[in-house]
Design a protein around this motif. Structure first.
Motif: not given
Ligand SMILES: Cc1cc2nc3c(=O)[nH]c(=O)nc-3n(C[C@H](O)[C@H](O)[C@H](O)COP(=O)(O)O)c2cc1C
Length: 387
Positions: A206-208, A210-226
């Motif tokens: 899914x969107x989390x 496969x690609x580097x962008x997808x695998x990096x999505x969760x940590x980057x979302x956490x940084x955004x939110x925090x």
């Protein structure tokens, strides 16, 4: 290398978030397993331990701290989700601030590295099963340090991922309530966020995944939110691109973590700092060896790729424990670099003064890294008392 006779870079000022630090030696995050095993409330000794290591204008990073009751942890690892946690951590931050130190809390979700015994029954799925969670259903191979084998984790749903990002936010706000100067998001060493980044543990489609962008999505979302919740200048993140600990392996570490740093530089250039673990950190040797194994380097595995992409403060950790000189050299050769020290800071509460004055270090005792009680925790002597 530029050598400044009067003021070595290691002992020169640097701004980290809202803080004007006086030097660049940092206490690395170190799990010490002395919190109450049932509640995760830090012990009274934790205030003594952190205060002993605090210096005016010096940065301390706490041990990994669970962000929610449902994320689990280890026996004796602390939490930051209840009022009791906030109260106990407040004693720690007050003790550090009395010495004009700066302290960040490391926010942790262990993912598949925890155990069902540490998870609440309420986290059971509809079939009544309680299991650790991860990116995919791949267990860490072999036995854990606690004797039993690691369990097969349950892959998180997209909704659960969003909820965990919110758990990071709630924990970050509680950390600020407890008086911390900021938080470090733990995205290293094979814990949940790292399990999403590495190809060895993330087989999602899914969107989390496969690609580097997808695998990096969760940590980057956490940084955004925090950072939205508490401010980018009170938010930091830790990565360990070359670590094989807990079966981490990425097919393209340089490309993967370069992408993460580029995104952070673009979207959050004001983060307090980025924290990277050096390659080839071996945690299983003993004693303090004046021969710095970090010198024995493989030119392909280096943090230089990532340093070059980040304009803010950059903390590097790993193997500076062996000699003050390696810390001095690192600070001289990389502008904006801070140096985090782990094992030697356990056995040398006055490590900053020992490095400043090139004093002999007390060797650490591995047997008391995680043992309960004050021994090996708050009883290591200051230099004067030891000699
Ligand atoms: C006893 C012990 C506990 C550790 N706990 C943590 C932790 O809670 N969070 C983390 O990110 N790293 C943890 N680490 C890794 C350290 O932060 C650091 O990266 C490592 O010890 C290498 O630095 P050193 O060579 O100066 O010891 C731990 C290491 C040790 C030895």
């Amino acid at each position: 290398m530029t050598v400044t006779a009067t003021k070595p870079a290691l002992f020169s000022a640097i701004k980290v978030g809202q803080h004007a630090l006086h030097h660049r030696l940092v206490l690395a995050p170190l799990t010490r397993s002395r919190a109450d095993p049932k509640s995760g409330v830090p012990s009274d000794d934790a205030s003594v331990y952190y205060q002993q290591r605090a210096t005016e204008g010096g940065l301390l990073i706490t041990e990994a701290t669970s962000i929610s009751p449902s994320c689990g942890g280890y026996p004796g690892s602390p939490g930051i989700y209840s009022q009791d946690h906030i109260r106990a951590w407040k004693n720690v931050t007050t003790a550090v601030h009395e010495k004009k130190g700066v302290i960040f809390l490391q926010l942790w979700h262990p993912g598949r590295a925890t155990f069902s015994f540490a998870l609440p029954k309420t986290s059971a799925t509809s079939d009544g099963k309680v299991a650790p969670v991860s990116a995919s259903d791949i267990a860490i191979q072999g036995d854990s340090p606690f004797g039993m084998p690691y369990e097969k984790p349950r892959p998180l749903t997209v909704d659960e991922i969003k909820n965990i990002a919110q758990d990071f936010v709630q924990a970050a706000k509680k950390a600020i309530d407890a008086g911390f100067d900021g938080v470090e998001i733990h995205s290293a060493n094979g814990y949940l966020l790292d399990q999403f980044i590495n190809t060895s543990s993330n087989k999602r489609s899914d969107i989390y995944g496969g690609s580097i962008e997808n695998r990096g999505r969760f940590p980057l979302q956490v940084v955004d939110a925090v950072s939205k919740a508490i401010g980018a200048d009170r938010t930091a993140i830790r990565f360990s691109p070359y670590s094989g600990f807990q079966d981490m392996k990425d097919d393209t570490p340089v490309a993967t973590w370069s992408y993460l740093v580029q995104q952070l530089e673009k979207t959050h250039p004001n983060l307090a700092y980025l924290h990277f673990v050096e390659p080839r950190v071996q945690l299983l040797d003993d004693g303090i060896d004046e021969n710095d194994p970090a010198q024995d380097s493989d030119e392909h595995e280096t943090l230089q790729y990532f340093r070059a992409l980040w304009s803010g403060p950059f903390v590097s950790a790993g193997n500076y424990t062996y000699s003050a000189q390696s810390a001095y050299d690192r600070a001289e050769s990389s502008p904006n670099n801070l140096v985090a020290v782990g094992r030697a800071f356990i056995s040398n509460p006055d490590l900053v003064e020992r490095f400043r004055n090139h004093l002999k270090l007390t060797p650490y005792n591995r047997n008391t890294f995680y043992s309960p009680g004050p021994e090996g925790y708050i009883d290591y002597p200051y230099y004067g008392a030891a000699n």
